[in-house]
Design a protein around this motif. Structure first.
Motif, PDB file in Angstrom:
ATOM      1  N   VAL A   1       1.012  -1.074  -0.215  1.00  0.00           N
ATOM      2  CA  VAL A   1       0.103   0.148   0.031  1.00  0.00           C
ATOM      3  C   VAL A   1       0.959   1.124   0.008  1.00  0.00           C
ATOM      4  CG1 VAL A   1      -1.867   1.335   1.014  1.00  0.00           C
ATOM      5  CG2 VAL A   1      -1.981  -1.328   1.042  1.00  0.00           C
ATOM      6  N   GLU A   2       0.789   1.958  -1.291  1.00  0.00           N
ATOM      7  CA  GLU A   2       1.509   2.923  -1.218  1.00  0.00           C
ATOM      8  C   GLU A   2       0.822   4.467  -0.866  1.00  0.00           C
ATOM      9  OE1 GLU A   2       2.620   0.748  -5.090  1.00  0.00           O
ATOM     10  OE2 GLU A   2       0.682   1.409  -3.940  1.00  0.00           O
ATOM     11  N   SER A   3       1.699   5.373  -0.161  1.00  0.00           N
ATOM     12  CA  SER A   3       1.077   6.651   0.147  1.00  0.00           C
ATOM     13  C   SER A   3       2.132   7.811  -0.003  1.00  0.00           C
ATOM     14  CB  SER A   3       0.404   6.502   1.594  1.00  0.00           C
ATOM     15  OG  SER A   3       1.531   6.293   2.564  1.00  0.00           O
ATOM     16  N   GLY A   4       1.525   8.918   0.167  1.00  0.00           N
ATOM     17  CA  GLY A   4       2.661  10.234   0.004  1.00  0.00           C
ATOM     18  C   GLY A   4       2.599  10.880  -1.264  1.00  0.00           C
TER      19      GLY A   4
ATOM     20  N   LEU B   1       7.649   9.267  -0.326  1.00  0.00           N
ATOM     21  CA  LEU B   1       6.448   8.180  -0.565  1.00  0.00           C
ATOM     22  C   LEU B   1       6.857   6.825   0.333  1.00  0.00           C
ATOM     23  CD1 LEU B   1       6.471   7.858  -4.419  1.00  0.00           C
ATOM     24  CD2 LEU B   1       5.220   9.317  -3.111  1.00  0.00           C
ATOM     25  N   SER B   2       5.845   6.381   0.829  1.00  0.00           N
ATOM     26  CA  SER B   2       5.870   5.102   1.826  1.00  0.00           C
ATOM     27  C   SER B   2       5.266   3.922   0.985  1.00  0.00           C
ATOM     28  CB  SER B   2       5.186   5.429   3.086  1.00  0.00           C
ATOM     29  OG  SER B   2       5.908   6.591   3.743  1.00  0.00           O
ATOM     30  N   CYS B   3       5.601   2.736   1.349  1.00  0.00           N
ATOM     31  CA  CYS B   3       4.981   1.630   1.000  1.00  0.00           C
ATOM     32  C   CYS B   3       5.230   0.733   2.111  1.00  0.00           C
ATOM     33  CB  CYS B   3       5.526   0.971  -0.331  1.00  0.00           C
ATOM     34  SG  CYS B   3       4.898  -0.727  -0.975  1.00  0.00           S
TER      35      CYS B   3
ATOM     36  N   THR C   1       0.588   5.265  -6.445  1.00  0.00           N
ATOM     37  CA  THR C   1       0.321   6.812  -5.925  1.00  0.00           C
ATOM     38  C   THR C   1       0.779   7.676  -6.773  1.00  0.00           C
ATOM     39  OG1 THR C   1       0.557   7.982  -4.013  1.00  0.00           O
ATOM     40  CG2 THR C   1       2.477   6.782  -4.596  1.00  0.00           C
TER      41      THR C   1
END
Length: 119
Positions: free
Chosen positions: A5-8, A20-22, A113
């Motif tokens: 799950v990616e975010s940022g 970015l985070s995963c 993302t």
């Protein structure tokens, strides 16, 4: 089930930064190399950065070398991509992947993302 799950991602101005985070689950994170890929509209998916299991080796595409940094925290099952000095050419959907050497590349993918660099 396996999840990445990616975010940022988001909209930033040229010269700005994003991190970015995963977050991974459903597999033994520390047993896999991790990568970031990106794909811009009308272009092929491009490998951006790779980090090995214990962070001994990191490799980057020439286009991002010196601006992006990949890192990982195996205790938190998380891989990061710090992106600095962003330029419009960095605009793309960024994907996290878990890689196996015996396969020769990614075996698991996140959903991506969006990163947009624009005035």
């Amino acid at each position: 089930q396996v999840q990445l799950v990616e975010s940022g991602g988001g909209l930033v101005q040229p010269g700005g930064s994003l991190r970015l985070s995963c977050v991974a689950s459903g597999f033994t994170f520390s047993s896999y190399a991790m990568s970031w890929y990106r794909q811009a509209p009308g272009k092929e998916r491009e490998l951006v950065a790779i980090i090995t299991k214990s962070s001994v080796r990191r490799n980057y595409a020439d286009s991002v070398k010196g601006r992006f940094t990949i890192s990982r925290d195996n205790a938190k099952n998380t891989v990061f991509l710090q992106m600095n000095s962003l330029i419009p050419e960095d605009t793309a959907v960024y994907y996290c992947s878990a890689d196996r050497r015996d396969v020769g590349g990614p075996v698991y993918w996140g959903q991506g993302t969006q990163v947009t660099v624009s005035p």
